[in-house]
Design an enzyme around this catalytic site. Structure first.
Site, mmCIF file in Angstrom:
data_model
loop_
_atom_site.group_PDB
_atom_site.id
_atom_site.type_symbol
_atom_site.label_atom_id
_atom_site.label_comp_id
_atom_site.label_asym_id
_atom_site.label_seq_id
_atom_site.Cartn_x
_atom_site.Cartn_y
_atom_site.Cartn_z
ATOM 1 N N ASP A 45 4.711 -4.391 2.197
ATOM 2 C CA ASP A 45 3.717 -5.463 2.314
ATOM 3 C C ASP A 45 2.330 -4.849 2.466
ATOM 4 O OD1 ASP A 45 2.631 -8.081 2.778
ATOM 5 O OD2 ASP A 45 2.638 -7.645 4.925
ATOM 6 N N ASP A 103 -0.885 -4.280 -0.638
ATOM 7 C CA ASP A 103 -2.257 -4.811 -0.519
ATOM 8 C C ASP A 103 -3.258 -3.674 -0.698
ATOM 9 O OD1 ASP A 103 -1.324 -7.399 0.076
ATOM 10 O OD2 ASP A 103 -2.869 -7.698 1.615
ATOM 11 N N LYS A 134 9.044 6.129 8.045
ATOM 12 C CA LYS A 134 8.454 6.683 9.273
ATOM 13 C C LYS A 134 9.580 7.373 10.029
ATOM 14 C CE LYS A 134 4.961 7.217 12.130
ATOM 15 N NZ LYS A 134 3.756 8.004 11.777
ATOM 16 N N TYR A 147 11.102 -8.242 9.042
ATOM 17 C CA TYR A 147 10.833 -9.641 8.687
ATOM 18 C C TYR A 147 12.016 -10.544 9.040
ATOM 19 C CZ TYR A 147 6.509 -9.057 5.982
ATOM 20 O OH TYR A 147 5.224 -8.836 5.590
ATOM 21 N N ASP A 161 2.041 6.699 7.169
ATOM 22 C CA ASP A 161 0.620 6.904 7.496
ATOM 23 C C ASP A 161 -0.020 7.839 6.474
ATOM 24 O OD1 ASP A 161 2.278 8.911 8.497
ATOM 25 O OD2 ASP A 161 1.099 9.253 10.320
HETATM 26 C C1 IPM Z 1 3.250 -11.079 0.629
HETATM 27 C C2 IPM Z 1 2.703 -11.928 1.746
HETATM 28 C C3 IPM Z 1 3.847 -12.499 2.558
HETATM 29 C C4 IPM Z 1 4.636 -11.331 3.100
HETATM 30 C C5 IPM Z 1 3.406 -13.438 3.703
HETATM 31 C C6 IPM Z 1 2.595 -14.602 3.198
HETATM 32 C C7 IPM Z 1 4.576 -13.926 4.515
HETATM 33 O O1 IPM Z 1 1.815 -11.189 2.525
HETATM 34 O O2 IPM Z 1 4.006 -11.615 -0.212
HETATM 35 O O3 IPM Z 1 2.926 -9.900 0.582
HETATM 36 O O4 IPM Z 1 4.275 -10.749 4.140
HETATM 37 O O5 IPM Z 1 5.641 -10.980 2.470
HETATM 38 MG MG MG Z 2 1.378 -9.260 1.759
#
Ligand code: IPM
Ligand code: MG
Length: 355
Positions: A245, A249, A189, A140, A221
């Site tokens: 990240d 999710d 990884k 990032y 993975d």
């Molecule tokens: C998160 C989001 C952010 C990230 C985006 C919006 C830049 O997906 O906080 O997980 O990737 O960190």
């Molecule tokens: Mg995210």
């Protein structure tokens, strides 16, 4: 307590309003004074000031006790150059506040078992995973760019970690693991990436200081697969910015919805940044449809980590559980036989449960 509030874009203002209601209630019940200051960031700041993170916003945040953030981003700003996009504001504030450890607890409320993407038998008697995501390094923040190669245009990003960046986030994860089941899974990884090989070496070195914590390693993975196959094998996870990240999710769907997962980003001091893990969902903005629970639970994490108010934090979490128990659901977690409510009503009901 001075709380800097950044509503942001899309559903940001909708969900932040609910968290503020809850905090106002907490301030009455627990006799703590909160002073809120709303600040622009993301698309809202681009429209007004031409930059996603105005200097003044960062300055006020640094001088606050905690920062509560909604979400940023939207189609309107998608074609701006990378450093002027709303997301650059988010990365800028994380880096600017030095909050390198991002705690993303994936907890399944028992009332939402049937909303989980997994079968009930896989979920057993519940899920409680703490993902510790490195937040201010890695790909990032690495060098990136465009260039012309032999086949035309190329683009590149860099995953780079220093040993000290790995060490400090590993230490946070070990400390958390020590207070839980004393199990830590480091995800990398290392079979391919040099940065992951350093990551693993450093995590192993820090582990020497925590002989009471059982450390294991997993390739990312495999971890993505294991989270679905048998999520109950995980307790605390520590991983890089990008893997964290993605995996957080994924973990959110085990708990029913992306709209349920809060986060706390911590650095060396008490100042923390608190935000839901989801994005700004522009298609839901202003429609009273967004789930405010992730943001309300983020406010609970703020009470716990920045203000040392475990009692108030637990009260907010209990209030969320009670409202789910009563059968109220926003559209994202709606199930047959439950009562559909909007963003505002969900906020009101949770607020009313704090007494
Ligand atoms: C998160 C989001 C952010 C990230 C985006 C919006 C830049 O997906 O906080 O997980 O990737 O960190
Ligand atoms: Mg995210």
């Amino acid at each position: 307590m001075k709380i800097a509030v950044i509503p942001g874009d899309g559903i940001g203002p909708d969900i932040i309003r609910q968290a503020r209601k809850v905090l106002n209630r907490v301030s009455k019940v627990y006799k703590t004074a909160f002073e809120f200051q709303e600040l622009p960031m993301g698309g809202a700041a681009i429209d007004k000031f031409g930059v996603p993170l105005p200097e003044e916003t960062l300055k006020v945040c640094k001088n606050s006790d905690a920062v509560l953030l909604g979400a940023v981003g939207g189609e309107k700003w998608d074609n701006l150059p990378g450093h002027l996009r709303p997301e650059a504001g988010l990365l800028g504030i994380r880096k600017g506040l030095g909050v390198f450890a991002n705690l993303r607890p994936a907890i399944l409320f028992p009332q939402l078992k049937s909303a989980s993407a997994l079968k009930e038998e896989v979920l057993g008697d519940g899920l409680d995973i703490m993902v510790v995501r490195e937040l201010t390094g890695g790909i990032y923040f690495g060098q990136r760019g465009r260039r012309t190669g032999s086949f035309g245009q190329e683009a590149w990003d860099t995953e780079a970690y220093s040993a000290s960046e790995v060490e400090r986030v590993a230490r946070v994860a070990f400390e958390i693991a020590r207070k839980r089941k004393k199990k830590l899974m480091s995800i990398d990884k290392a079979n391919v990436l040099e940065s992951s090989r350093l990551w693993r070496e450093v995590v192993c070195k820090v582990a020497e200081e925590y002989p009471d914590v059982a450390l294991e390693h997993m390739y990312v993975d495999n971890a993505a697969m294991q989270l679905i196959r048998n999520p109950r094998q995980f307790d605390v996870i520590v991983t890089t910015n990008m893997f964290g990240d993605i995996l957080s999710d994924e973990a959110s769907m085990l708990t029913g919805s992306l709209g349920m997962l809060p986060s706390a980003s911590l650095g060396e001091g008490k100042l923390g940044l608190y935000e839901p893990i989801h994005g700004s969902a522009p298609d839901l903005a202003g429609l009273n449809k967004a789930n405010p629970i992730a943001t309300i639970l983020s406010a609970a994490m703020m009470l716990r980590y920045s203000f040392d108010r475990e009692d108030a934090a637990a009260a907010v979490e209990t209030a969320v559980g009670n409202v789910l128990e009563q059968g109220f659901r926003t559209p994202d977690i709606m199930q047959p036989g439950m009562m559909l409510v909007g963003t505002e009503e969900m906020g009101d009901k949770i607020t009313a449960e704090i007494n």
